[in-house]
Design an enzyme around this catalytic site. Structure first.
Site, PDB file in Angstrom:
ATOM      1  N   LYS A 170     -31.486  12.751  19.148  1.00 48.57           N
ATOM      2  CA  LYS A 170     -31.628  11.301  18.974  1.00 48.57           C
ATOM      3  C   LYS A 170     -30.841  10.571  20.056  1.00 48.57           C
ATOM      4  CE  LYS A 170     -32.094  11.038  13.949  1.00 48.57           C
ATOM      5  NZ  LYS A 170     -31.493  10.403  12.764  1.00 48.57           N
ATOM      6  N   ASN A 178     -26.960  12.514   6.434  1.00 45.42           N
ATOM      7  CA  ASN A 178     -26.438  11.172   6.139  1.00 45.42           C
ATOM      8  C   ASN A 178     -25.497  11.138   4.948  1.00 45.42           C
ATOM      9  OD1 ASN A 178     -27.657   9.623   8.195  1.00 45.42           O
ATOM     10  ND2 ASN A 178     -29.607   9.934   7.161  1.00 45.42           N
ATOM     11  N   ARG A 191     -33.675  16.495   7.014  1.00 46.69           N
ATOM     12  CA  ARG A 191     -32.646  16.076   7.958  1.00 46.69           C
ATOM     13  C   ARG A 191     -31.782  14.961   7.386  1.00 46.69           C
ATOM     14  NH1 ARG A 191     -33.330  15.257  14.491  1.00 46.69           N
ATOM     15  NH2 ARG A 191     -31.265  14.394  14.845  1.00 46.69           N
ATOM     16  N   HIS A 239     -16.679   4.801  13.556  1.00 43.57           N
ATOM     17  CA  HIS A 239     -17.749   5.377  12.741  1.00 43.57           C
ATOM     18  C   HIS A 239     -17.190   6.428  11.763  1.00 43.57           C
ATOM     19  CE1 HIS A 239     -21.669   6.917  11.653  1.00 43.57           C
ATOM     20  NE2 HIS A 239     -21.267   8.124  11.993  1.00 43.57           N
ATOM     21  N   LYS A 275     -25.976  22.007  11.949  1.00 40.87           N
ATOM     22  CA  LYS A 275     -26.854  20.891  12.307  1.00 40.87           C
ATOM     23  C   LYS A 275     -28.132  21.413  12.974  1.00 40.87           C
ATOM     24  CE  LYS A 275     -27.364  16.357  14.336  1.00 40.87           C
ATOM     25  NZ  LYS A 275     -26.793  15.148  14.951  1.00 40.87           N
ATOM     26  N   ARG A 316     -40.789   7.891  32.457  1.00 33.37           N
ATOM     27  CA  ARG A 316     -41.298   8.430  31.192  1.00 33.37           C
ATOM     28  C   ARG A 316     -40.629   9.728  30.765  1.00 33.37           C
ATOM     29  NH1 ARG A 316     -46.041   6.933  33.639  1.00 33.37           N
ATOM     30  NH2 ARG A 316     -46.751   4.893  32.923  1.00 33.37           N
ATOM     31  N   HIS A 350     -23.021   8.341   4.554  1.00 35.64           N
ATOM     32  CA  HIS A 350     -23.362   7.346   5.573  1.00 35.64           C
ATOM     33  C   HIS A 350     -23.974   6.068   5.012  1.00 35.64           C
ATOM     34  CE1 HIS A 350     -22.294  10.426   8.390  1.00 35.64           C
ATOM     35  NE2 HIS A 350     -22.656   9.701   9.438  1.00 35.64           N
ATOM     36  N   HIS A 372     -22.002   3.390   6.745  1.00 35.11           N
ATOM     37  CA  HIS A 372     -22.598   2.452   7.701  1.00 35.11           C
ATOM     38  C   HIS A 372     -22.375   1.014   7.286  1.00 35.11           C
ATOM     39  CE1 HIS A 372     -25.652   5.348   9.708  1.00 35.11           C
ATOM     40  NE2 HIS A 372     -24.640   5.102  10.509  1.00 35.11           N
ATOM     41  N   GLU A 432     -37.033  13.954  11.379  1.00 34.57           N
ATOM     42  CA  GLU A 432     -36.549  13.333  10.154  1.00 34.57           C
ATOM     43  C   GLU A 432     -37.648  12.834   9.231  1.00 34.57           C
ATOM     44  OE1 GLU A 432     -32.999  11.148  10.733  1.00 34.57           O
ATOM     45  OE2 GLU A 432     -32.847  10.582   8.625  1.00 34.57           O
ATOM     46  N   GLU A 444     -16.805  13.816  10.316  1.00 35.11           N
ATOM     47  CA  GLU A 444     -18.134  14.460  10.395  1.00 35.11           C
ATOM     48  C   GLU A 444     -18.011  15.963  10.152  1.00 35.11           C
ATOM     49  OE1 GLU A 444     -20.866  12.749  10.500  1.00 35.11           O
ATOM     50  OE2 GLU A 444     -20.482  10.900  11.623  1.00 35.11           O
TER      51      GLU A 444
HETATM   52  N1  LIG Z   1     -27.389  10.660  18.579  1.00 30.06           N
HETATM   53  C1  LIG Z   1     -26.843  11.049  17.448  1.00 30.06           C
HETATM   54  O1  LIG Z   1     -27.365  11.920  16.740  1.00 30.06           O
HETATM   55  C2  LIG Z   1     -25.548  10.453  17.043  1.00 30.06           C
HETATM   56  C3  LIG Z   1     -24.831  10.997  15.964  1.00 30.06           C
HETATM   57  C4  LIG Z   1     -23.596  10.445  15.652  1.00 30.06           C
HETATM   58  C5  LIG Z   1     -23.101   9.375  16.390  1.00 30.06           C
HETATM   59  N2  LIG Z   1     -23.829   8.868  17.426  1.00 30.06           N
HETATM   60  C6  LIG Z   1     -23.317   7.757  18.235  1.00 30.06           C
HETATM   61  O2  LIG Z   1     -22.100   8.163  18.834  1.00 30.06           O
HETATM   62  C7  LIG Z   1     -21.303   7.015  19.103  1.00 30.06           C
HETATM   63  C8  LIG Z   1     -19.864   7.335  18.743  1.00 30.06           C
HETATM   64  O3  LIG Z   1     -19.445   8.414  19.530  1.00 30.06           O
HETATM   65  P1  LIG Z   1     -17.909   8.754  19.770  1.00 30.06           P
HETATM   66  O4  LIG Z   1     -17.197   8.729  18.486  1.00 30.06           O
HETATM   67  O5  LIG Z   1     -17.893   9.965  20.605  1.00 30.06           O
HETATM   68  O6  LIG Z   1     -17.363   7.468  20.546  1.00 30.06           O
HETATM   69  P2  LIG Z   1     -17.229   7.059  22.090  1.00 30.06           P
HETATM   70  O7  LIG Z   1     -18.278   7.645  22.925  1.00 30.06           O
HETATM   71  O8  LIG Z   1     -17.077   5.595  22.078  1.00 30.06           O
HETATM   72  O9  LIG Z   1     -15.825   7.719  22.490  1.00 30.06           O
HETATM   73  C9  LIG Z   1     -14.650   7.293  21.852  1.00 30.06           C
HETATM   74  C10 LIG Z   1     -13.536   6.953  22.835  1.00 30.06           C
HETATM   75  O10 LIG Z   1     -12.971   8.147  23.369  1.00 30.06           O
HETATM   76  C11 LIG Z   1     -12.912   8.084  24.773  1.00 30.06           C
HETATM   77  N3  LIG Z   1     -13.019   9.469  25.234  1.00 30.06           N
HETATM   78  C12 LIG Z   1     -14.119  10.243  25.237  1.00 30.06           C
HETATM   79  N4  LIG Z   1     -13.795  11.508  25.550  1.00 30.06           N
HETATM   80  C13 LIG Z   1     -12.465  11.539  25.772  1.00 30.06           C
HETATM   81  C14 LIG Z   1     -11.540  12.560  26.108  1.00 30.06           C
HETATM   82  N5  LIG Z   1     -11.932  13.841  26.260  1.00 30.06           N
HETATM   83  N6  LIG Z   1     -10.235  12.224  26.260  1.00 30.06           N
HETATM   84  C15 LIG Z   1      -9.829  10.937  26.055  1.00 30.06           C
HETATM   85  N7  LIG Z   1     -10.653   9.938  25.720  1.00 30.06           N
HETATM   86  C16 LIG Z   1     -11.963  10.236  25.566  1.00 30.06           C
HETATM   87  C17 LIG Z   1     -14.005   7.148  25.177  1.00 30.06           C
HETATM   88  O11 LIG Z   1     -13.731   6.525  26.412  1.00 30.06           O
HETATM   89  C18 LIG Z   1     -13.974   6.130  24.028  1.00 30.06           C
HETATM   90  O12 LIG Z   1     -12.997   5.163  24.292  1.00 30.06           O
HETATM   91  C19 LIG Z   1     -21.917   5.889  18.323  1.00 30.06           C
HETATM   92  O13 LIG Z   1     -22.566   5.024  19.215  1.00 30.06           O
HETATM   93  C20 LIG Z   1     -22.936   6.562  17.413  1.00 30.06           C
HETATM   94  O14 LIG Z   1     -24.048   5.748  17.145  1.00 30.06           O
HETATM   95  C21 LIG Z   1     -25.019   9.390  17.758  1.00 30.06           C
HETATM   96 ZN   LIG Z   2     -22.117   9.979  11.461  1.00 29.03          ZN
END
Ligand SMILES: NC(=O)c1ccc[n+]([C@@H]2O[C@H](COP(=O)([O-])OP(=O)(O)OC[C@H]3O[C@@H](n4cnc5c(N)ncnc54)[C@H](O)[C@@H]3O)[C@@H](O)[C@H]2O)c1
Ligand SMILES: [Zn+2]
Length: 347
Positions: free
Chosen positions: A134, A235, A231, A255, A217, A112, A238, A242, A227, A176
């Site tokens: 999130k 978006n 907040r 993304h 942020k 939990r 987005h 999206h 949200e 972003e």
């Molecule tokens: N929780 C939130 O508020 C929030 C906000 C925005 C996005 N997200 C989520 O984030 C995800 C996307 O995140 P992302 O863009 O970081 O993608 P990701 O985590 O898939 O990373 C992208 C790629 O980079 C590689 N990588 C990571 N760090 C590295 C480094 N230092 N050197 C070399 N390679 C590296 C990873 O292995 C992967 O192949 C989505 O699932 C999205 O839904 C969440």
């Molecule tokens: Zn985004």
């Protein structure tokens, strides 16, 4: 190292700068360190060295959105079960947004909820995903459908991870950053306008820009942690972004690449007469949208999480630094914008 404090439900500390990893609070309990496979390969040794004073249990997860699933979460629960990880111990995510969302979801649900720590290693995760609490995994029916609010007690942002990040991923993160610059305006807008290409090429230190994005942020999230209103400004770009990302099956476009298109749409739907803002957005690479179908994209706009009764809501800008959220638009206007994007991206 800069330190910021966020008040979410609970307290969250963000450390930014070289040396941020050393701010990890020492405790007697163990740390289940969930690390992205690429990050493990590139930075694992350095991390093990830095944290040798902590009781780390390392667990590697496969990279890629298609692994942000209950199945990967279950594999992690099995590891935590074998370790008998207790309530007072911690889960640490080291990776991009995929690893952060996944490990955060596991931290939120294991017994939990255990304390969670984020170490973002992509630009997108540093400026966006690791801040705000999130966490989620995807289902076949949609992205982030099962999740929670579980803010990290600590977010440790070490910009030196970016030296190994592929340029395509840097640009995705910069989308972003540009979004945040449009929302915040002021000195952040100027800094991004001056330094965009240099940051993308790794020629200039991204630290000050990361700090400002996180601070922005943090402010928005602190005023509206779960949200209910404001907040939603985060978006910007987005709603259409999206939809393009989904229509591309989450494989065609990253993304951030989809958000870059969405920001163009947002400026045009805002009717914003600001040449500097428009030029800034157009400096983000636009990846091809060839093969995406109009009906599919429009269907995904209607089905957007933030739409109400099939009616999408948009974030528009009255000016740089002055966003408006929850805006309804005439359907003909936004579908015409979808047509315009698909035509622009057709090559
Ligand atoms: N929780 C939130 O508020 C929030 C906000 C925005 C996005 N997200 C989520 O984030 C995800 C996307 O995140 P992302 O863009 O970081 O993608 P990701 O985590 O898939 O990373 C992208 C790629 O980079 C590689 N990588 C990571 N760090 C590295 C480094 N230092 N050197 C070399 N390679 C590296 C990873 O292995 C992967 O192949 C989505 O699932 C999205 O839904 C969440
Ligand atoms: Zn985004």
């Amino acid at each position: 190292v800069k330190r910021l404090e966020l008040t979410l439900p609970g307290r969250s500390e963000v450390f930014i700068g070289d040396g941020a990893l050393e701010a990890l609070t020492p405790t007697s309990g163990r740390l289940a360190v969930v690390v992205d496979e690429n990050v493990e390969r590139l930075h694992g040794e350095r991390l093990r060295g830095l944290w040798q004073g902590h009781r780390c249990e390392w667990m590697t997860v496969p990279s890629g959105e298609r692994h942000k699933t209950l199945r990967t979460a279950e594999a992690l629960y099995e590891r935590l079960g074998a370790l008998r990880l207790e309530r007072g111990e911690r889960v640490v995510a080291v990776g991009g947004g995929v690893t952060g969302d996944l490990a955060g979801f596991v931290a939120a649900t294991w017994r939990r909820g255990v304390e969670f720590i984020q170490v973002p290693t992509t630009l997108l995760a540093m400026v966006d995903a690791s801040v705000g609490g999130k966490v989620a995994v995807d289902l076949p029916q949609g992205k982030n459908l099962v999740g929670a609010f579980h803010p990290a007690a600590q977010v440790l942002v070490d910009p030196s991870f970016l030296t190994t990040l592929p340029v395509r991923e840097r640009w995705a993160g910069l989308a972003e950053v540009v979004k945040t610059a449009l929302l915040a305006g002021g000195p952040l807008f100027d800094a991004v306008d001056d330094g965009l290409e240099a940051i993308a090429a790794g020629r200039s230190d991204a630290t000050p820009v990361i700090e400002s994005c996180v601070a922005y942020k943090a402010e928005v999230v602190a005023r509206d942690p779960v949200e209910r209103g404001e907040r939603a400004v985060l978006n910007l770009g987005h709603t259409l972004g999206h939809a393009l990302e989904t229509a591309g099956g989450f494989e065609r476009l990253l993304h951030g690449e989809a958000v870059a298109w969405g920001l163009r749409a947002a400026l045009s739907l805002s009717g914003l007469d600001d040449a500097r803002a428009r030029r800034l957005v157009e400096r983000l690479p636009c990846v091809s949208l060839a093969g995406l179908t109009r009906d599919e994209v429009i269907g995904h706009v209607r089905g957007d999480k933030k739409s109400e009764g099939g009616e999408p809501r948009f974030v528009l800008l009255d000016a740089v630094g002055k966003p408006r959220f929850g805006v309804r638009l005439d359907e003909r206007r936004w579908t015409a914008e979808v047509d315009r994007l698909l035509a622009l991206g057709a090559e």
